[in-house]
Enzyme design. Sequence first.
Site, PDB file in Angstrom:
ATOM      1  N   CYS A   1     -50.355 -41.824  -2.088  1.00  0.00           N
ATOM      2  CA  CYS A   1     -49.547 -41.516  -0.900  1.00  0.00           C
ATOM      3  C   CYS A   1     -49.159 -42.812  -0.175  1.00  0.00           C
ATOM      4  O   CYS A   1     -48.340 -43.558  -0.677  1.00  0.00           O
ATOM      5  CB  CYS A   1     -50.306 -40.546   0.012  1.00  0.00           C
TER       6      CYS A   1
ATOM      7  N   HIS B   1     -52.433 -36.046  -3.429  1.00  0.00           N
ATOM      8  CA  HIS B   1     -53.772 -36.545  -3.079  1.00  0.00           C
ATOM      9  C   HIS B   1     -54.834 -35.957  -4.012  1.00  0.00           C
ATOM     10  O   HIS B   1     -55.379 -34.890  -3.711  1.00  0.00           O
ATOM     11  CB  HIS B   1     -54.114 -36.141  -1.642  1.00  0.00           C
TER      12      HIS B   1
ATOM     13  N   GLU C   1     -57.860 -36.734  -4.321  1.00  0.00           N
ATOM     14  CA  GLU C   1     -59.170 -36.609  -3.655  1.00  0.00           C
ATOM     15  C   GLU C   1     -59.293 -35.298  -2.882  1.00  0.00           C
ATOM     16  O   GLU C   1     -60.389 -34.894  -2.520  1.00  0.00           O
ATOM     17  CB  GLU C   1     -59.416 -37.817  -2.747  1.00  0.00           C
TER      18      GLU C   1
END
Lengths: 220, 116
Positions: A87, A195, A197
């Site tokens: 990002c 993302h 994560e």
Amino acid sequence: MTTKVGVIVFPGSNCEQDVVEALETVGATAKLLWHKDTDLGDVDAVVLPGGFAHGDYLRTGAMARFSPIMDLVAKFAYQGGAVVGICNGFQILTEAKLLPGALYKNKGLKFLCQPSSLRVASSNSVLTGHLAEGTYLRIPINHFEGNYLCSPQTLHELQENNSIVLTYVDNPNGSVADIAGICNKSGNVVGLMPHPERAAHWLLGSTDGARLLKGLLSCG
Amino acid sequence: MRSSQVAILLTGHSDYSQMSIDLSQPLDLCEFSVTVEVRLREGIADPEGLTIQQALPALGFEGVSNVRVGKALRFVVTAHDENAARQQAQAMCERFLINPVIEDAVVHIVALGDCK
């Protein structure tokens, strides 16, 4: 050997702890690095996490690319080290010219925070080397400036070099060629808007992000 | 304010006839007001400009087209002459102020005071 990953914190980064958590979930060890650090240490890979580095002033990533640690990141990348920008980290890598093109305001002018369906378009990157091309992943996006732009020549080179890593199934932001993530020619520098994560545990609704991050385990 | 004037004020010199500085001659350093107009490059879609353009007729403003949204940066450069100030501003644009993949810039310069 366990892969050691350095996660760089800029003033305004806000996803670094999530990245550390996700990396440890997949079996790597992670440590935070400060943007003014003068040594990367003995890391096998570097992640630039999401957020608003230096407040995103001037342009996203424009200030962060001049943070002292970026010279070390560039050197590490040129030596073949794995560098992943997520990002805002992707935006920083384009500003630093470690990846081509630029990320501009979403086509619909809306901040997008939603799950996205992605297709692995290339296994030629450090994040996707273990995944077959055509694999579908469900990973959230969370951005206002994720609209990937580049010159027709750059797009041609990305396609020729098999450097388009991830594409959106339903393009949410107007990115050229549905691009969600790209890599450099040798595949060791990767940038992606989604993302991973945030999709690293079943409690988060998907573990597809963990599947991506496992690619870094080959760096150890 | 010109640098020599600053020097005079700082010394607190009251008798200007004793000063060796000839104020009728151009001074070494001048201040220039610089405005950098950052624009989206031609051909790059501008969703913000389009949204504004589409809103204008509803407010009674007809006949407006090609709305493009950019940004402006204003600062003061101290340099020997306008050309040097312009070169410095352009170098700043190339290195930092614009991203040439999506933007270009127009530099406007106005000398402050009686600088040439």
